[in-house]
Design a protein around this motif. Structure first.
Motif, mmCIF file in Angstrom:
data_model
loop_
_atom_site.group_PDB
_atom_site.id
_atom_site.type_symbol
_atom_site.label_atom_id
_atom_site.label_comp_id
_atom_site.label_asym_id
_atom_site.label_seq_id
_atom_site.Cartn_x
_atom_site.Cartn_y
_atom_site.Cartn_z
ATOM 1 N N ARG A 185 57.374 40.694 -17.496
ATOM 2 C CA ARG A 185 57.171 41.261 -17.952
ATOM 3 C C ARG A 185 58.929 40.524 -19.491
ATOM 4 O O ARG A 185 59.833 39.485 -18.419
ATOM 5 N N PHE A 186 58.753 41.077 -20.929
ATOM 6 C CA PHE A 186 59.781 41.208 -21.685
ATOM 7 C C PHE A 186 60.116 41.649 -21.475
ATOM 8 O O PHE A 186 60.425 42.999 -21.290
ATOM 9 N N SER A 187 62.053 41.338 -21.195
ATOM 10 C CA SER A 187 62.889 42.646 -21.225
ATOM 11 C C SER A 187 63.652 42.582 -22.573
ATOM 12 O O SER A 187 63.503 41.275 -23.158
ATOM 13 N N SER A 188 64.307 43.863 -22.769
ATOM 14 C CA SER A 188 64.956 43.542 -24.679
ATOM 15 C C SER A 188 66.253 42.816 -23.812
ATOM 16 O O SER A 188 67.289 42.561 -22.885
ATOM 17 N N PRO A 189 67.290 41.895 -25.198
ATOM 18 C CA PRO A 189 67.912 41.115 -25.357
ATOM 19 C C PRO A 189 69.217 41.890 -25.740
ATOM 20 O O PRO A 189 69.286 43.210 -25.858
ATOM 21 N N SER A 190 70.569 41.470 -25.026
ATOM 22 C CA SER A 190 71.454 42.291 -24.845
ATOM 23 C C SER A 190 71.783 42.271 -26.581
ATOM 24 O O SER A 190 71.527 41.662 -27.732
ATOM 25 N N SER A 191 72.894 43.087 -26.800
ATOM 26 C CA SER A 191 73.186 43.152 -28.242
ATOM 27 C C SER A 191 73.851 41.992 -28.631
ATOM 28 O O SER A 191 73.522 41.899 -30.160
ATOM 29 N N LYS A 192 74.642 41.489 -27.927
ATOM 30 C CA LYS A 192 75.247 40.100 -28.471
ATOM 31 C C LYS A 192 74.807 38.884 -28.748
ATOM 32 O O LYS A 192 74.757 37.897 -28.511
ATOM 33 N N ALA A 193 73.385 39.197 -27.425
ATOM 34 C CA ALA A 193 72.648 37.639 -27.594
ATOM 35 C C ALA A 193 72.606 36.520 -29.108
ATOM 36 O O ALA A 193 72.294 35.499 -29.388
ATOM 37 N N ALA A 194 72.246 37.391 -30.399
ATOM 38 C CA ALA A 194 71.889 36.993 -31.810
ATOM 39 C C ALA A 194 73.623 36.782 -32.052
ATOM 40 O O ALA A 194 73.933 37.596 -32.375
ATOM 41 N N ASN A 195 73.710 35.684 -32.965
ATOM 42 C CA ASN A 195 74.675 35.786 -33.516
ATOM 43 C C ASN A 195 74.651 35.487 -35.538
ATOM 44 O O ASN A 195 73.463 34.976 -35.896
ATOM 45 N N SER A 196 75.361 34.545 -35.806
ATOM 46 C CA SER A 196 75.403 35.040 -37.053
ATOM 47 C C SER A 196 74.595 33.682 -37.506
ATOM 48 O O SER A 196 73.889 34.347 -38.709
ATOM 49 N N ASN A 197 75.018 33.236 -36.942
ATOM 50 C CA ASN A 197 74.174 32.147 -37.529
ATOM 51 C C ASN A 197 73.045 32.094 -38.059
ATOM 52 O O ASN A 197 71.476 31.174 -38.440
ATOM 53 N N GLY A 198 72.088 32.149 -36.784
ATOM 54 C CA GLY A 198 70.345 31.837 -36.476
ATOM 55 C C GLY A 198 70.079 33.418 -36.362
ATOM 56 O O GLY A 198 70.637 34.552 -36.487
ATOM 57 N N ARG A 199 68.716 33.695 -36.345
ATOM 58 C CA ARG A 199 68.441 34.307 -36.643
ATOM 59 C C ARG A 199 68.136 34.489 -35.157
ATOM 60 O O ARG A 199 67.312 33.763 -34.482
ATOM 61 N N SER A 200 67.774 35.889 -34.167
ATOM 62 C CA SER A 200 67.375 35.343 -33.170
ATOM 63 C C SER A 200 65.623 35.582 -33.160
ATOM 64 O O SER A 200 65.040 36.197 -33.690
ATOM 65 N N ALA A 201 65.687 34.395 -32.375
ATOM 66 C CA ALA A 201 64.193 33.875 -31.774
ATOM 67 C C ALA A 201 62.825 35.049 -31.549
ATOM 68 O O ALA A 201 62.620 35.220 -31.270
ATOM 69 N N VAL A 202 63.403 34.604 -30.393
ATOM 70 C CA VAL A 202 63.116 35.470 -28.729
ATOM 71 C C VAL A 202 61.828 36.647 -28.428
ATOM 72 O O VAL A 202 60.859 37.136 -28.686
ATOM 73 N N ASP A 203 63.156 37.527 -29.325
ATOM 74 C CA ASP A 203 63.240 39.311 -28.937
ATOM 75 C C ASP A 203 61.780 39.299 -30.264
ATOM 76 O O ASP A 203 61.349 39.924 -30.411
ATOM 77 N N GLU A 204 61.741 38.654 -31.037
ATOM 78 C CA GLU A 204 60.583 38.642 -32.268
ATOM 79 C C GLU A 204 59.317 38.011 -31.385
ATOM 80 O O GLU A 204 58.337 37.750 -32.492
ATOM 81 N N VAL A 205 58.894 37.695 -30.358
ATOM 82 C CA VAL A 205 58.089 37.091 -30.691
ATOM 83 C C VAL A 205 57.242 37.588 -30.417
ATOM 84 O O VAL A 205 57.034 38.918 -29.357
ATOM 85 N N VAL A 206 55.890 38.079 -30.645
ATOM 86 C CA VAL A 206 54.701 38.623 -30.465
ATOM 87 C C VAL A 206 53.588 37.823 -30.158
ATOM 88 O O VAL A 206 53.081 36.953 -30.602
ATOM 89 N N LEU A 207 53.214 37.780 -28.739
ATOM 90 C CA LEU A 207 52.169 37.390 -28.736
ATOM 91 C C LEU A 207 51.378 37.292 -28.913
ATOM 92 O O LEU A 207 50.695 38.552 -29.283
ATOM 93 N N ARG A 208 50.404 36.323 -29.497
ATOM 94 C CA ARG A 208 48.931 36.266 -30.424
ATOM 95 C C ARG A 208 48.038 36.299 -28.956
ATOM 96 O O ARG A 208 47.826 35.896 -27.909
#
Lengths: 134, 354
Positions: free
Chosen positions: B315-338
């Motif tokens: 399964r997908f697991s929830s990302p830790s709070s510090k995974a994303a930083n300011s420069n980019g947007r968090s990628a994988v946690d926003e993935v919605v499988l088609r």
């Protein structure tokens, strides 16, 4: 003279969910009660399998082995093979490309075995080997 | 004379080899496996995009523009390093936006620019490529390696904006135009197999770019907050990502990488596989020769993608709070499988009953 029951080939349904697995098991189970049942399950039609399907396969294998028989799989698709590998059940089954191959594997004559009543070193061959070894 | 140097990196474009027959998507290709452009997928801690950025910044490129199509805008990976001269722009069409960007460069006295697709990773000497371009005195220099053309060019910014950029770059690849041959490491990231190759090349040090994190013992890299149970075994070379957990009796072996926020549960074997970010792999499983992301598993040996619905298995697991930083947007946690219909897609429900 010991005889062996004929090899039974059955085709698994397209969907192997709880309902289908139960229905399939109802058909197969009487055949597993034979002495030394030899069963080949043709997996070529399977498109979907859930936990009930996996459990059914394991149950059938267990039943066959209890009666000194075996259950073999044939025509397993790559997707189902991946699932079986992931769940570590692939190594429990003999898998063949076609049902015919699986049937043939049951029909291979096993080499004759003799009951060993004496220790190996008591036989003339065993003594020769022992001397050769020094 | 002052010579400004910029770079335009496009996300979402296919490389030249595949763009010629892009209508024929290979069965179970990257499109069916991941909803994220492969260049945005983190491998051994950083995406291919970030690794290319590192190389551009290292040679002193003054400005880097990352152009991303709107459909992929939420999937830009979080960069580990903050770059002041890197800007990300969400665009509708890549080529017009690239032309516009080159025009901006030209206005800002940046006379030359690298133009590349983010899914082409090249470890060539970029300054040497730039010198080659200047000496050739042409509008554009294309690149190629032993397998053919690459999606990497050096262009004269003022001249490149005059016409259609796509034609301009395409013409550069034709005979007669100066071409720069690249002998160094190249990865055209087209399908998950290339992703896996990139991981093995990083871990085996076939390429220059290395894993993130610290090397805890020879060949075993672990990122911050990664946890490995004392009864788990990690066989080098391997990478365990940020905040990932490898539980008791698990085995990670044969050039496997576990990306950030993953969990490998007890007794599970990960062999010659890449576990992409935010993936939980259940108890007592054998995952071999595969790339796994969330509940999808791409087996490279059998060339098949399997979708697993049972959350106990994968399964997908929830990302830790510090995974994303300011420069980019968090990628994988926003993935919605088609919900795509795939010929070889399997659904596995409630496989483990506890």
């Amino acid at each position: 003279m010991p005889t062996r029951a004929p090899v039974i080939v059955m085709e698994l349904p397209e969907r192997l969910n709880h309902v289908e697995a139960k229905s399939f098991l109802n058909e197969l189970e009487p055949l597993l009660q034979n002495d030394r049942p030899s069963v080949v399950l043709d997996c070529s039609q399977i498109k979907h399998m859930d936990s009930a399907g996996v459990e059914m396969l394991l149950y059938c294998l267990e039943q066959a082995m209890k009666r000194d028989g075996d259950l073999k799989l044939a025509a397993v698709s790559p997707a189902s093979a991946v699932i079986m590998e992931l769940m570590r059940i692939d190594r429990l089954f003999e898998v063949f490309e076609t049902a015919e191959d699986a049937v043939r594997s049951f029909q291979l004559v096993a080499p004759p075995t003799t009951l060993q009543t004496q220790p190996w070193y008591a036989t003339p061959q065993g003594l020769t080997d022992l001397k050769a070894a020094g | 004379m002052f010579v400004g140097l910029g770079a335009v990196v496009a996300i979402g474009g296919k490389n030249q080899e595949s763009s010629q027959d892009s209508s024929e998507l290979p069965e179970g290709g990257d499109e069916s496996f991941l909803d994220v452009p492969l260049e945005c997928v983190e491998i051994a801690g950083r995406s291919m995009l970030e690794r290319m950025l590192e190389r551009l910044v290292a040679i002193g490129v003054e400005r880097v523009s990352i152009l991303v199509e709107a459909k992929n805008s939420a999937r830009i990976p979080p960069f580990r390093t903050s770059y002041s001269n890197v800007a990300v722009r969400v665009v509708r069409d890549l080529y017009p936006a690239m032309t516009q960007e080159l025009a901006h460069f030209s206005q800002d006295e940046i006379s030359h620019a690298f133009v590349s697709s983010a899914n082409t990773y090249v470890e060539a000497d970029l300054l040497d490529l730039f010198c080659f371009h200047r000496e050739a005195r042409r509008d554009v220099t294309s690149t190629f390696d032993k397998e053919g053309s690459l999606d990497l060019w050096v262009v004269d910014c003022a001249r490149a904006q005059r016409g259609d950029l796509e034609t301009f770059l395409h013409d550069a690849s034709q005979d007669g135009a100066p071409k720069y041959f690249i002998r160094d490491y190249v990865n055209r990231l087209v399908d998950p197999r290339d992703l896996r190759r990139f991981a093995t090349d990083i871990l085996s040090r076939t390429c220059e770019t290395g894993p993130s994190g610290q090397q805890m013992r020879p060949g075993v890299w672990m990122d911050d907050k990664a946890e490995v149970h004392r009864r788990a075994r990690i066989v080098a070379p391997a990478y365990i990502g940020y905040a990932s957990k490898v539980k008791a009796d698990a085995l990670v072996t044969r050039l496997s990488n576990i990306e950030r926020d993953c969990c490998v549960d007890s007794g599970t074997v990960i062999e010659d596989s890449s576990i992409l970010a935010n993936t939980t792999v259940g108890i007592c499983l054998d995952l071999c020769h595969a790339v796994a992301s969330g509940n999808k598993l791409r087996n490279l040996e059998r060339d098949v993608t399997v979708e697993i619905v049972d959350p106990n298995v994968m399964r997908f697991s929830s990302p830790s709070s510090k995974a994303a930083n300011s420069n980019g947007r968090s990628a994988v946690d926003e993935v919605v499988l088609r919900k795509t219909q795939m010929p070889e897609t399997w659904q596995l429900n409630n496989l483990i009953q506890e």
